[in-house]
Write a protein that holds these residues in place. Sequence first.
Motif, PDB file in Angstrom:
ATOM      1  N   HIS A  19      39.922  -5.098 -10.057  1.00  0.00           N
ATOM      2  CA  HIS A  19      40.828  -5.749  -9.105  1.00  0.00           C
ATOM      3  C   HIS A  19      40.167  -6.948  -8.421  1.00  0.00           C
ATOM      4  O   HIS A  19      40.381  -7.175  -7.221  1.00  0.00           O
ATOM      5  N   ALA A  20      39.395  -7.711  -9.165  1.00  0.00           N
ATOM      6  CA  ALA A  20      38.666  -8.855  -8.595  1.00  0.00           C
ATOM      7  C   ALA A  20      39.624  -9.790  -7.864  1.00  0.00           C
ATOM      8  O   ALA A  20      40.668 -10.174  -8.382  1.00  0.00           O
ATOM      9  N   GLY A  21      39.288 -10.110  -6.623  1.00  0.00           N
ATOM     10  CA  GLY A  21      40.081 -11.036  -5.824  1.00  0.00           C
ATOM     11  C   GLY A  21      41.305 -10.433  -5.165  1.00  0.00           C
ATOM     12  O   GLY A  21      42.001 -11.104  -4.413  1.00  0.00           O
ATOM     13  N   ALA A  22      41.582  -9.170  -5.426  1.00  0.00           N
ATOM     14  CA  ALA A  22      42.768  -8.515  -4.862  1.00  0.00           C
ATOM     15  C   ALA A  22      42.376  -7.662  -3.655  1.00  0.00           C
ATOM     16  O   ALA A  22      41.216  -7.323  -3.453  1.00  0.00           O
TER      17      ALA A  22
END
Length: 77
Positions: A19-22
């Motif tokens: 979930h990079a950046g979330a």
Amino acid sequence: MRQVIRRVTAVRDGLVARHAGATVLVVSHVGPLRTLLRLALQAPPHTLFRHGPRGGLPVDADPRRSRHRHRPWGSPA
């Protein structure tokens, strides 16, 4: 406690990868949540169990329910 730290670190790394950046909501028991917070703050392990006016991780961020002023770990008293 080392096992909890290893498991929390593995879950954190997996969540960051997937979930990079979330924004991710994590629901758990207090031990893993405090461990996750300690890792995020890069705070020393002993801060996991220290709380109160002289430092450590905050127990309750709502000043109406706490007699202590909360501040980030390591900030001046």
